[in-house]
Design a protein around this motif. Structure first.
Motif, PDB file in Angstrom:
ATOM      1  N   ARG A 100       5.390   3.945   0.960  1.00 52.44           N
ATOM      2  CA  ARG A 100       4.852   2.690   0.457  1.00 52.44           C
ATOM      3  C   ARG A 100       5.197   1.630   1.483  1.00 52.44           C
ATOM      4  O   ARG A 100       6.362   1.480   1.869  1.00 52.44           O
ATOM      5  CB  ARG A 100       5.456   2.334  -0.896  1.00 52.44           C
TER       6      ARG A 100
ATOM      7  N   ARG B  58       0.834  -1.205   0.000  1.00 52.39           N
ATOM      8  CA  ARG B  58       0.000   0.000   0.000  1.00 52.39           C
ATOM      9  C   ARG B  58       0.865   1.249   0.000  1.00 52.39           C
ATOM     10  O   ARG B  58       1.776   1.389   0.822  1.00 52.39           O
ATOM     11  CB  ARG B  58      -0.916   0.006   1.230  1.00 52.39           C
ATOM     12  N   SER B  59       0.556   2.160  -0.926  1.00 48.36           N
ATOM     13  CA  SER B  59       1.186   3.475  -0.941  1.00 48.36           C
ATOM     14  C   SER B  59       0.179   4.496  -0.441  1.00 48.36           C
ATOM     15  O   SER B  59      -0.988   4.477  -0.857  1.00 48.36           O
ATOM     16  CB  SER B  59       1.638   3.842  -2.359  1.00 48.36           C
ATOM     17  N   ASN B  60       0.632   5.366   0.440  1.00 51.20           N
ATOM     18  CA  ASN B  60      -0.253   6.386   0.989  1.00 51.20           C
ATOM     19  C   ASN B  60       0.482   7.720   1.006  1.00 51.20           C
ATOM     20  O   ASN B  60       1.393   7.920   1.816  1.00 51.20           O
ATOM     21  CB  ASN B  60      -0.697   6.000   2.401  1.00 51.20           C
TER      22      ASN B  60
ATOM     23  N   ARG C  94      -3.558   3.943  13.510  1.00 44.45           N
ATOM     24  CA  ARG C  94      -4.100   3.814  12.157  1.00 44.45           C
ATOM     25  C   ARG C  94      -5.161   2.730  12.078  1.00 44.45           C
ATOM     26  O   ARG C  94      -6.088   2.825  11.276  1.00 44.45           O
ATOM     27  CB  ARG C  94      -2.969   3.513  11.168  1.00 44.45           C
TER      28      ARG C  94
ATOM     29  N   LYS D 281      -0.377  10.485   2.176  1.00 47.30           N
ATOM     30  CA  LYS D 281      -0.490  11.170   3.468  1.00 47.30           C
ATOM     31  C   LYS D 281       0.635  10.745   4.409  1.00 47.30           C
ATOM     32  O   LYS D 281       1.102  11.538   5.222  1.00 47.30           O
ATOM     33  CB  LYS D 281      -1.845  10.877   4.108  1.00 47.30           C
ATOM     34  N   TRP D 282       1.015   9.490   4.332  1.00 47.20           N
ATOM     35  CA  TRP D 282       2.126   8.986   5.158  1.00 47.20           C
ATOM     36  C   TRP D 282       3.467   9.228   4.482  1.00 47.20           C
ATOM     37  O   TRP D 282       4.514   9.114   5.118  1.00 47.20           O
ATOM     38  CB  TRP D 282       1.971   7.488   5.419  1.00 47.20           C
TER      39      TRP D 282
END
Length: 237
Positions: free
Chosen positions: A147, A139-141, A206, A143-144
């Motif tokens: 990846r 998962r790539s985010n 989270r 906001k964070w």
């Protein structure tokens, strides 16, 4: 080939981790419900991951077939995963270290160990393709700014984190931090504060229903968070 994460090697001594975990070391070693800790003097930070396998000879043969170079050690096998020191040992049934505090105020088990990588596709090829770990999440985010790759290993996770802003390179990976599960984050937080550790106030995590806090000292230089409100890892984020 790999059955579980047997233990971690951490720079420093067992004394700090006796306080952190709320457990008493045995022969200089500590163990929670799902992972052990060994210590390397005159060092700091995470030093190596040691996985358990049911058959060392079969593991050695399979790694050779997968073009992974290994060295025999007194414990089993040693190899280097793009900069990360990794060992394999025979699976054992070592009991958790004795508690020195009430169960609610102790650390129960490891949730995940974090490896930072500049090259996530290389990490997938190594940890899934070479070592055979089960990739459960990619998962790539934005906001964070990361990846995240989650590899299931027993009831914990080897998390590979890539900083999206830094791009991809061939620089080495490195062991980074630990996240521990706790049965009662308020009780553990109060105990560690009373012991003189610098611990942030619990905040929402989270995962739905979880709370986390950061332990800023007394960890041998290992970035450390505590997670309450979660049970055995089931593959979620």
């Amino acid at each position: 080939m790999i059955a579980a994460l047997d233990h971690l090697v951490i720079g420093g001594s067992a004394a700090d981790y006796e306080t952190l975990l709320g457990r008493r070391s045995v022969d200089g070693h500590l163990r929670t419900g799902n992972v052990g800790l060994r210590f390397e003097a005159d060092a700091s930070g995470l030093r190596s991951l040691v996985f358990a396998t049911q058959d060392l000879e079969k593991a050695a043969t399979l790694l050779e077939r997968r073009a992974v170079s290994t060295t025999r050690t007194d414990e089993g096998l040693a190899l280097l995963g793009h900069g990360v020191a990794i060992g394999l040992c025979a699976q054992s049934e070592e009991a958790p270290s004795p508690l020195t505090v009430e169960t609610a105020a102790a650390i129960s088990s490891l949730d995940h160990v974090v490896v930072r990588t500049p090259n996530p596709e290389r990490a997938i090829a190594f940890y899934a393709g070479r070592l055979g770990l089960d990739l459960r999440l990619d998962r790539s985010n934005p906001k964070w700014g990361a990846r995240l790759l989650f590899f299931r290993c027993g009831d914990l996770v080897v998390e590979i984190a890539h900083d999206l802003k830094k791009g991809v390179s061939d620089e080495p990976d490195h062991l980074w931090g630990l996240s521990w599960r706790v049965p009662d984050i308020a009780a553990v937080h109060a105990r560690l504060k009373a012991a003189g550790l610098d611990v942030t106030e619990p905040r929402d995590g989270r995962r739905p229903g979880s709370q986390v806090c950061t332990v800023k000292n007394g960890t041998g230089g290992v970035p450390t968070i505590l997670i309450g409100g979660v049970g055995r890892w089931q593959g979620g984020g």
